[in-house]
Design an enzyme around this catalytic site. Sequence first.
Site, mmCIF file in Angstrom:
data_model
loop_
_atom_site.group_PDB
_atom_site.id
_atom_site.type_symbol
_atom_site.label_atom_id
_atom_site.label_comp_id
_atom_site.label_asym_id
_atom_site.label_seq_id
_atom_site.Cartn_x
_atom_site.Cartn_y
_atom_site.Cartn_z
ATOM 1 C CG HIS A 115 -0.229 0.062 2.533
ATOM 2 N ND1 HIS A 115 0.220 -1.067 3.190
ATOM 3 C CD2 HIS A 115 0.132 1.120 3.323
ATOM 4 C CE1 HIS A 115 0.811 -0.718 4.319
ATOM 5 N NE2 HIS A 115 0.775 0.604 4.428
ATOM 6 C CG HIS A 179 3.626 6.542 11.128
ATOM 7 N ND1 HIS A 179 4.658 7.120 10.430
ATOM 8 C CD2 HIS A 179 3.286 5.436 10.419
ATOM 9 C CE1 HIS A 179 4.921 6.410 9.351
ATOM 10 N NE2 HIS A 179 4.123 5.372 9.323
#
Length: 317
Positions: A115, A179
């Site tokens: 992805h 993140h």
Amino acid sequence: MSAMLQCMSHTPLKGYFDPAADVVEEVAALAAAVREEVAHFDPEVVYLFAPDHYNGFFLDLMPQFCLGIEATSVGDYQTPKGPLRVPRALAEACAGAVIARGIDLAFSYRMQVDHGFAQTLVEVLGGLARYPVVPIMINAVAPPLASFQRARLLGAAVGEFARGQGGRALFIASGGMSHNPPIPQIATATDPEVIERIVAGRNPTPEARAARQQRTVAAAQAFAAGDSPLRPLNPDWDRALMKRLCSRDWAAIDAYRNDEVSAAAGASAHELKSWVAATAAMESATAGQWDARERYYRAIPEWLAGFGAMSGLGRHP
């Protein structure tokens, strides 16, 4: 030549665990605006820098940088499965030119991407195969990691090659920003199944992929609820890096240290090396004759990420 830069975060959680509707619409509007700009620019070739998340690259052989001469999307999360439109002769020439510049670039005639590539191809370009694309993976999950400086030098070498080709080139970066998702590490993993998955986990069963994706969704739900050991997002750090990229403060960017980045912004903030490489490619391709702008930033805990975007446009006579 003419050149365009588009850097944008990705998230596998889109459609699985979303923030408020107005935030989803805001990000969708951003992606639509970027697609429109790209369509108007109509690139003749795209150079896409992006990470992998143990879906195409594994610890049985983990390169720091790998250029795909043929590449296929594995179709994880809600991304399409299938081949990318890689111009083989151009990709081969690019690999050779980058290696000749002193960058030890791996290359693959059977590259699998996840992805990190596919979502950006769809959202920025409109599909996996809409434009010719040279995919370049930058390892952001499996230490030891290359430095921010090496990512810059990789990008500069790609940009120099692109400048020699002429035409309209689009440089895209996918990833980041701050993140710290629950990606296992070989140094701390104890479950034999997890270890095998990150060492040689190619082509999992649909059930195994679905279970892994559900674990990521559960981690995001706990993080958004404030009940998670994952490192908090760091908007100040994210904005500072974007500002340095827009101003091309290469001395400051070269000074980033991997351990300090992980401590400040999370283990997966290293995906921003894709942004560094793409920005350096833009700088090299245009010989500095381009303008950059920060266009979006929001910390989105539901997506486990600081979500940002920056763009640039320029040309070289």
